[in-house]
Design an enzyme around this catalytic site. Structure first.
Site, PDB file in Angstrom:
ATOM      1  N   THR A   1      -0.726   7.620  -0.878  1.00 15.40           N
ATOM      2  CA  THR A   1      -2.067   7.572  -1.493  1.00 15.40           C
ATOM      3  C   THR A   1      -2.953   6.510  -0.848  1.00 15.40           C
ATOM      4  O   THR A   1      -4.167   6.517  -1.033  1.00 15.40           O
ATOM      5  CB  THR A   1      -1.962   7.216  -2.985  1.00 15.40           C
ATOM      6  OG1 THR A   1      -1.408   5.886  -3.096  1.00 15.40           O
ATOM      7  CG2 THR A   1      -1.059   8.189  -3.719  1.00 15.40           C
TER       8      THR A   1
ATOM      9  N   ARG B   1       0.847  -1.182   0.000  1.00 17.48           N
ATOM     10  CA  ARG B   1       0.000   0.000   0.000  1.00 17.48           C
ATOM     11  C   ARG B   1       0.883   1.232   0.000  1.00 17.48           C
ATOM     12  O   ARG B   1       1.720   1.393   0.887  1.00 17.48           O
ATOM     13  CB  ARG B   1      -0.857  -0.052   1.268  1.00 17.48           C
ATOM     14  CG  ARG B   1      -2.102   0.731   1.179  1.00 17.48           C
ATOM     15  CD  ARG B   1      -2.966   0.397   2.357  1.00 17.48           C
ATOM     16  NE  ARG B   1      -2.349   0.772   3.624  1.00 17.48           N
ATOM     17  CZ  ARG B   1      -3.032   1.073   4.704  1.00 17.48           C
ATOM     18  NH1 ARG B   1      -4.335   1.027   4.688  1.00 17.48           N
ATOM     19  NH2 ARG B   1      -2.423   1.394   5.816  1.00 17.48           N
TER      20      ARG B   1
ATOM     21  N   ASP C   1       1.057  -2.985  12.615  1.00 17.45           N
ATOM     22  CA  ASP C   1       1.316  -3.434  11.243  1.00 17.45           C
ATOM     23  C   ASP C   1       1.572  -4.943  11.258  1.00 17.45           C
ATOM     24  O   ASP C   1       2.584  -5.414  11.774  1.00 17.45           O
ATOM     25  CB  ASP C   1       2.544  -2.687  10.690  1.00 17.45           C
ATOM     26  CG  ASP C   1       2.800  -3.013   9.224  1.00 17.45           C
ATOM     27  OD1 ASP C   1       2.799  -4.211   8.865  1.00 17.45           O
ATOM     28  OD2 ASP C   1       3.008  -2.065   8.436  1.00 17.45           O
TER      29      ASP C   1
ATOM     30  N   ASP D   1       4.949  -6.111   9.623  1.00 12.47           N
ATOM     31  CA  ASP D   1       6.122  -5.796  10.447  1.00 12.47           C
ATOM     32  C   ASP D   1       6.169  -6.667  11.703  1.00 12.47           C
ATOM     33  O   ASP D   1       7.231  -7.137  12.106  1.00 12.47           O
ATOM     34  CB  ASP D   1       6.101  -4.313  10.864  1.00 12.47           C
ATOM     35  CG  ASP D   1       6.513  -3.405   9.708  1.00 12.47           C
ATOM     36  OD1 ASP D   1       7.125  -3.901   8.744  1.00 12.47           O
ATOM     37  OD2 ASP D   1       6.200  -2.196   9.773  1.00 12.47           O
TER      38      ASP D   1
HETATM   39  C1  PRP Z   1      -1.149  -4.147   4.675  1.00 10.60           C
HETATM   40  C2  PRP Z   1      -2.038  -5.354   4.907  1.00 10.60           C
HETATM   41  C3  PRP Z   1      -2.892  -5.381   3.660  1.00 10.60           C
HETATM   42  C4  PRP Z   1      -3.041  -3.931   3.338  1.00 10.60           C
HETATM   43  C5  PRP Z   1      -4.389  -3.495   3.834  1.00 10.60           C
HETATM   44  O1  PRP Z   1      -0.091  -4.475   3.848  1.00 10.60           O
HETATM   45  O2  PRP Z   1      -1.353  -6.544   5.105  1.00 10.60           O
HETATM   46  O3  PRP Z   1      -2.301  -6.084   2.580  1.00 10.60           O
HETATM   47  O4  PRP Z   1      -2.008  -3.221   4.040  1.00 10.60           O
HETATM   48  O5  PRP Z   1      -4.617  -2.196   3.489  1.00 10.60           O
HETATM   49  P1  PRP Z   1      -5.773  -1.743   2.517  1.00 10.60           P
HETATM   50  O6  PRP Z   1      -6.999  -2.516   2.900  1.00 10.60           O
HETATM   51  O7  PRP Z   1      -5.899  -0.282   2.832  1.00 10.60           O
HETATM   52  O8  PRP Z   1      -5.335  -1.999   1.109  1.00 10.60           O
HETATM   53  P2  PRP Z   1       1.139  -3.496   3.608  1.00 10.60           P
HETATM   54  O9  PRP Z   1       0.896  -2.595   2.460  1.00 10.60           O
HETATM   55  O10 PRP Z   1       1.507  -2.850   4.908  1.00 10.60           O
HETATM   56  O11 PRP Z   1       2.273  -4.481   3.129  1.00 10.60           O
HETATM   57  P3  PRP Z   1       3.007  -5.646   3.945  1.00 10.60           P
HETATM   58  O12 PRP Z   1       1.989  -6.747   4.140  1.00 10.60           O
HETATM   59  O13 PRP Z   1       4.087  -6.028   3.008  1.00 10.60           O
HETATM   60  O14 PRP Z   1       3.496  -5.088   5.252  1.00 10.60           O
END
Ligand code: PRP
Length: 208
Positions: free
Chosen positions: A107, A103, A199, A202
């Site tokens: 944005t 994400r 997170d 993480d």
């Molecule tokens: C997080 C989570 C989802 C997403 C959810 O991933 O694991 O995939 O954000 O957000 P959304 O519903 O607003 O799209 P992240 O982008 O942090 O990546 P990661 O899993 O690699 O930490």
């Protein structure tokens, strides 16, 4: 809300409280993600189709069933990875297809960086695995990809969701059931689920 299934199970609720705690270490966090994923998958797969078979017990012939549908797991990288092991304990033959989305911090829109689906679908049911449904952008984008791939029976298995994420899913893919541990209160200004658990990527991988 139609097609949204927060778990009623006390074991899920108990494990979720441990998962949320800020002092839960990575190893324990990963175990909890795995266990909750298995419990939620048990609930999400209650309508899988079976076909009748007969089996020989040591004493006689007994009627039984076997799963009729082949199941694909689609963990959204990275955080969905930790859910795979839990689901595999229940369905060791499930195929796993990875989709990488992150994400964009500014944005909050999903950016695809990895997709290794074969040209034609090899599975009839897919379970999307991602602990967090925040804005819903990542889940919606993944379902778009899976529908283009040709899969028609799709379910989302998450752990936490914000109401905004559920709304976006229902706007774009209302027929996809959403299985969760719980629906939380809201998103904060950074797109984090509140009260949430921080997170999930993480915390599983010891980064951040
Ligand atoms: C997080 C989570 C989802 C997403 C959810 O991933 O694991 O995939 O954000 O957000 P959304 O519903 O607003 O799209 P992240 O982008 O942090 O990546 P990661 O899993 O690699 O930490």
């Amino acid at each position: 809300m139609n097609n949204v299934y927060p778990s009623p199970h006390p074991l899920v609720a108990h494990k979720l409280a441990l998962l949320r705690r800020k002092d839960t270490e990575s190893q324990h966090f990963r175990e909890l993600v795995r266990e909750i994923a298995a419990l939620l998958t048990y609930e999400a797969t209650a309508d899988l189709l079976t076909k009748p078979i007969s089996v020989e017990t040591p004493l006689a012939t007994a009627p039984g069933v076997e799963l009729q549908e082949n199941i694909g797991l689609v963990p959204i990288l990275r955080a969905g990875l930790g859910m795979v092991e839990g689901v595999w304990e229940l369905m060791p033959n499930a195929e796993v297809w990875h989709i990488g989305l992150y994400r964009d911090e500014r944005t909050l829109k999903p950016v695809e960086y990895y997709n290794k689906l074969p040209v034609a679908p090899t599975v009839s049911v897919t379970l999307i695995l991602d602990p967090m449904l925040a804005t819903g952008g990542s889940a919606v984008a993944t379902i778009d990809i899976l529908k283009r791939w040709g899969v028609t029976k799709i379910k989302f298995v998450g752990i936490l969701a914000a109401p905004q994420g559920i709304e976006l899913m229902q706007e774009h893919h209302p027929e996809v059931p959403i299985h969760l541990a719980v629906i939380d209160e809201c998103l904060n200004e950074h797109g984090f689920i509140i009260p949430g658990l921080g997170d999930a990527g993480d915390r599983q991988f010891g980064t951040g």
